[in-house]
Design a protein around this motif. Sequence first.
Motif, short mmCIF file in Angstrom:
data_model
loop_
_atom_site.label_atom_id
_atom_site.label_comp_id
_atom_site.label_asym_id
_atom_site.label_seq_id
_atom_site.Cartn_x
_atom_site.Cartn_y
_atom_site.Cartn_z
N ALA A 27 0.83 -1.20 0.00
CA ALA A 27 0.00 0.00 0.00
C ALA A 27 0.87 1.25 0.00
CB ALA A 27 -0.92 -0.01 1.23
N LYS A 30 1.99 2.08 -3.56
CA LYS A 30 0.91 2.13 -4.53
C LYS A 30 0.07 3.37 -4.28
CE LYS A 30 -2.62 -1.03 -6.33
NZ LYS A 30 -3.25 -2.34 -6.09
N LEU A 32 -3.05 5.39 -4.17
CA LEU A 32 -4.47 5.06 -4.11
C LEU A 32 -5.31 6.33 -4.24
CD1 LEU A 32 -4.50 2.51 -1.14
CD2 LEU A 32 -4.26 2.03 -3.57
N ASN A 34 -8.47 8.33 -3.18
CA ASN A 34 -9.38 8.36 -2.04
C ASN A 34 -10.82 8.53 -2.52
OD1 ASN A 34 -7.44 8.15 0.08
ND2 ASN A 34 -6.90 10.29 -0.27
N GLU A 59 -8.44 -1.87 -2.94
CA GLU A 59 -7.02 -1.55 -3.07
C GLU A 59 -6.45 -2.11 -4.36
OE1 GLU A 59 -3.03 -2.83 -0.82
OE2 GLU A 59 -4.52 -1.85 0.46
N GLY A 62 -6.84 0.25 -6.92
CA GLY A 62 -6.21 1.55 -6.72
C GLY A 62 -7.05 2.54 -5.96
N ILE A 63 -7.91 2.03 -5.06
CA ILE A 63 -8.84 2.89 -4.33
C ILE A 63 -8.72 2.67 -2.84
CG2 ILE A 63 -11.29 3.37 -3.90
CD1 ILE A 63 -11.84 2.55 -6.80
N LYS A 64 -8.68 3.77 -2.09
CA LYS A 64 -8.78 3.73 -0.63
C LYS A 64 -10.14 4.30 -0.25
CE LYS A 64 -6.89 5.75 3.61
NZ LYS A 64 -8.09 6.57 3.86
#
Length: 344
Positions: A27, A30, A32, A34, A59, A62-64
């Motif tokens: 993480a 990478k 991410l 939001n 994740e 590519g997303i938090k």
Amino acid sequence: MFKKIIAIVSSVALGSVCLTGCSSQSAENKKLDNVTIAEVTHSVFYAPQYAAITKGFFEEEGIKVDLINTQGADKTMAALISEEAQIGLMGPEASIYVYNQGNENYAVNFAQLTKRDGSFLVAREKSDNFSYEDLKGKEILGGRKGGVPLMTLEYLLKEKGIDMGENTSAGEAKVRTDIQFGVMAGAFAGGEGDYTTAFEPTATAMEKDKTGYVVASIGEDAGEIPFTAYSTTKSFIKDNKDLVQRFTNAVYKGQLWVQKSSSEDVAKAMQPFFEDIALDDLVKVVDRYKSIDAWSQDPVLKEESLNRLMNVMKEAGELDKEPPYKDIVNTDFANTAIKNIKDK
């Protein structure tokens, strides 16, 4: 409450590499994007979403994710319009209302999560032979006027030929709307009503406390409707197509995982978000929702399903004009996710 939920999500996102068996890219290395999701309520009913977070599917895309609990569809929609949140999780009826009000930047539904009403009918006594005829002459705590759980209940009672009104002595079922949803279980335990409706985990808690017993599933008996879906504004979709696609991919991965996983594994996946609920109770909740086929198998919100919801709304006197399906629903992202993601 908001800060606690966000803190949980943040810690889960940071630790999801370990939860998913260690991905090749950490993480920390990478970048991410939001995304804040405004939930209409924080509910075990949304198990595929929480599984998608804890299993690292967001994740992977590519997303938090951060979650905020708005406690109401109107507040969820307000969070979208004000850009406090990028995505809302709520009933599509909210987008129908906004569209009909003439808002140019209305909300578009792009991924369905649940396909039934998640509430159960709870009686004071156990019954293995419940019939809707039993509701004649009885008083039911039904929930907030204008809310889909109440509208679905009333639609179902009409389908079952149960007359509704105030005269219980004449065999009419009295559906009460004067008690707030959050305190209905307590009011019922205190002697209000002959029946009540309850979502999980409240229904299981009532059975555990012997204050009520589930006798029917409103969602199973009323049929499929798009009860909960992800939506965002028309402008956000226009400017963030790739992000919305990746978000939908993660949701679909969560849906696939929940379908093939045991109730215990699903319960464990969402336990970080419901630490105050015992694992055994979460397993029972998952069993119950699986038994009524509550969760959508894929993110596609079908036109016939939306039409059924609008019929429920019209029957309740809450809808005068039906918006075009193509305006308030976009299935491109869901169909692309299905095409590209294989159930491994």
